[in-house]
Design an enzyme around this catalytic site. Structure first.
Site, PDB file in Angstrom:
ATOM      1  N   LYS A 111       0.958  -1.290   0.003  1.00 35.55           N
ATOM      2  CA  LYS A 111       0.099   0.039  -0.058  1.00 35.55           C
ATOM      3  C   LYS A 111       0.822   1.167   0.122  1.00 35.55           C
ATOM      4  O   LYS A 111       0.585   2.185  -0.487  1.00 35.55           O
ATOM      5  CB  LYS A 111      -0.946  -0.036   1.194  1.00 35.55           C
ATOM      6  N   LYS A 193      -3.409 -11.584  -6.620  1.00 36.79           N
ATOM      7  CA  LYS A 193      -4.686 -11.825  -5.859  1.00 36.79           C
ATOM      8  C   LYS A 193      -5.579 -11.064  -6.702  1.00 36.79           C
ATOM      9  O   LYS A 193      -5.409 -10.004  -7.047  1.00 36.79           O
ATOM     10  CB  LYS A 193      -4.734 -11.735  -4.249  1.00 36.79           C
ATOM     11  N   LYS A 196      -9.797  -5.186  -5.061  1.00 44.02           N
ATOM     12  CA  LYS A 196     -10.522  -4.211  -5.295  1.00 44.02           C
ATOM     13  C   LYS A 196      -9.885  -2.928  -5.905  1.00 44.02           C
ATOM     14  O   LYS A 196     -10.617  -2.330  -6.374  1.00 44.02           O
ATOM     15  CB  LYS A 196     -11.569  -3.781  -4.058  1.00 44.02           C
TER      16      LYS A 196
HETATM   17  P1  AMP Z   1     -10.499  -6.628   2.564  1.00 49.18           P
HETATM   18  O1  AMP Z   1     -11.176  -6.395   1.344  1.00 49.18           O
HETATM   19  O2  AMP Z   1      -8.980  -6.264   2.321  1.00 49.18           O
HETATM   20  O3  AMP Z   1     -11.220  -5.774   3.827  1.00 49.18           O
HETATM   21  O4  AMP Z   1     -10.486  -7.917   2.848  1.00 49.18           O
HETATM   22  C1  AMP Z   1     -11.787  -8.569   3.289  1.00 49.18           C
HETATM   23  C2  AMP Z   1     -11.530 -10.081   3.407  1.00 49.18           C
HETATM   24  O5  AMP Z   1     -11.369 -10.932   2.106  1.00 49.18           O
HETATM   25  C3  AMP Z   1     -10.122 -10.665   4.155  1.00 49.18           C
HETATM   26  O6  AMP Z   1     -10.338 -11.767   4.816  1.00 49.18           O
HETATM   27  C4  AMP Z   1      -9.181 -11.003   3.088  1.00 49.18           C
HETATM   28  O7  AMP Z   1      -8.363 -11.740   3.302  1.00 49.18           O
HETATM   29  C5  AMP Z   1     -10.085 -11.614   2.244  1.00 49.18           C
HETATM   30  N1  AMP Z   1      -9.559 -11.357   0.707  1.00 49.18           N
HETATM   31  C6  AMP Z   1      -9.271 -10.498  -0.089  1.00 49.18           C
HETATM   32  N2  AMP Z   1      -8.967 -10.392  -1.119  1.00 49.18           N
HETATM   33  C7  AMP Z   1      -8.849 -11.841  -1.503  1.00 49.18           C
HETATM   34  C8  AMP Z   1      -8.687 -12.737  -2.475  1.00 49.18           C
HETATM   35  N3  AMP Z   1      -7.987 -12.217  -3.618  1.00 49.18           N
HETATM   36  N4  AMP Z   1      -8.787 -14.138  -2.388  1.00 49.18           N
HETATM   37  C9  AMP Z   1      -9.299 -14.427  -1.157  1.00 49.18           C
HETATM   38  N5  AMP Z   1      -9.623 -13.914  -0.068  1.00 49.18           N
HETATM   39  C10 AMP Z   1      -9.397 -12.328  -0.137  1.00 49.18           C
END
Ligand code: AMP
Ligand code: TRP
Length: 325
Positions: A111, A193, A196
């Site tokens: 980030k 990965k 968003k």
């Molecule tokens: P965030 O969007 O960063 O708040 O992530 C929310 C949840 O989604 C967290 O538990 C992340 O580890 C999971 N996560 C985010 N991106 C991925 C991905 N590409 N594959 C699997 N899990 C994900």
């Protein structure tokens, strides 16, 4: 009952990766655990958010939890900033976290590269706030995707360090990471990965994507050389698509490979697009049927429940460190 805590940031575009990597696991956990699911809005602030959009996203993430099947009768659902003890405990934990261990966090390094103009202190101590979220509720298990494992490990280290300095106070949490779907990869680049914040929207399927757009994204997804629909290390793109298919359709990968054997990538993608579209239509129907007022009521009730637990813990922490005279 074991305590479970997890959260998602309200930074728009909740995608299939978030669902398969994290939220899908929450649904099973809520039947036999004490679950707390949080909309972590304070974390979202570490990257600049437009206030009116953030406000909407906080509601949308809560609605997403509900539409996916998080049940407020079984689980506590609330917004992080409604329980001020999160910020309070984060400050206390800041005083035992080392700058060296925070500098090693992969997400911080990523980030900081992405937002060179805004490498703020919040971004740096983000994992400490996450540790506070977890430790405040005597959490046993933290269901997250693979990318959050390092942060949960830091929460463990901080719990152990605090307990060592001040006596047994915090439960040492475990990361709960699924074998499949813990790292859903980008559709346009299966070496990274699904994210968003990806440069192209062809990277992800957002849960609120228009179904026609989602279909197009699947049809355009990168594939591997060859034509056989098969998972394996030599086929990272197909492995990713098969994993998504398998988890959304609740069918083993082997069975899907057999169905598309000899039929090529085009046919397989059409099949996958249908599975994705069916999932999105079902989700979006539920999402659109939840009124803002209903979510707000659930979040208020959730915050009241969470606050009770948090106040007790913060009292205990303050006593241990000599703040309550
Ligand atoms: P965030 O969007 O960063 O708040 O992530 C929310 C949840 O989604 C967290 O538990 C992340 O580890 C999971 N996560 C985010 N991106 C991925 C991905 N590409 N594959 C699997 N899990 C994900
Ligand atoms: N950092 C997590 C993410 O980016 C979100 C989060 C914040 C979280 N606090 C948490 C996840 C506590 C689990 C437990 O996905």
């Amino acid at each position: 009952m074991p305590r479970i805590f997890s959260g998602v940031q309200p930074t728009n575009n909740i995608h299939v990766g978030n669902y398969l990597g994290a939220i899908r696991n929450w649904l099973e956990l809520q039947t036999s655990n004490d679950c707390i699911f949080c909309v972590v809005d304070l974390h979202a602030l570490t990257v600049y958010q437009k206030p009116e959009i953030l406000r909407q996203n906080i509601l949308n993430v809560a609605k997403t939890y509900l539409a996916l099947g998080v049940d407020p009768k079984k689980s506590i659902i609330f917004v992080q900033s409604d329980v001020k003890e999160h910020a309070e405990l984060a400050w206390i934990l800041n005083t035992i976290a080392k700058t060296g261990e925070l500098e090693r966090m992969t997400q911080f390094k990523d980030k900081a590269k992405q937002h060179k103009e805004n490498i703020n202190l919040g971004l740096f101590s983000y994992p400490v706030l996450m540790a506070a979220d977890i430790l405040l509720y005597d959490t046993d298990g933290v269901p997250v995707g693979e990318d959050q494992k390092q942060h949960v490990e830091l929460a463990r280290d901080l719990a152990l360090r605090f307990n060592h300095l001040y006596g047994e106070t915090f439960v040492v949490p475990q990361p709960l990471i699924n074998r499949n779907g813990a790292r859903v990869m980008g559709l346009d680049d299966p070496s990274k990965k699904m994210s968003k914040s990806a440069a192209s929207s062809f990277n992800y399927i957002a849960l609120l994507d228009d179904v026609k757009v989602a279909e197009k994204k699947i049809m355009r997804a990168v594939t591997d050389s060859g034509s056989e629909v098969k998972a394996g290390i030599e086929k990272p793109a197909l492995t990713n698509l098969l994993t998504i298919y398998s988890l959304l359709a609740d069918r083993p990968i082997k069975e899907i490979e057999a169905e598309y054997s000899g039929r090529g990538y085009g046919d397989f993608k059409k099949g996958l697009a249908k599975v994705v579209v069916d999932f999105l239509v079902d989700f979006q129907t539920k999402f659109n049927n939840i009124a803002d007022a209903e979510v707000k009521k659930i979040l208020d009730a959730g915050a009241a429940q969470a606050r009770k637990l948090a106040i007790g813990k913060i009292q205990e922490v303050k006593e241990k460190i000599g703040l309550l005279i």
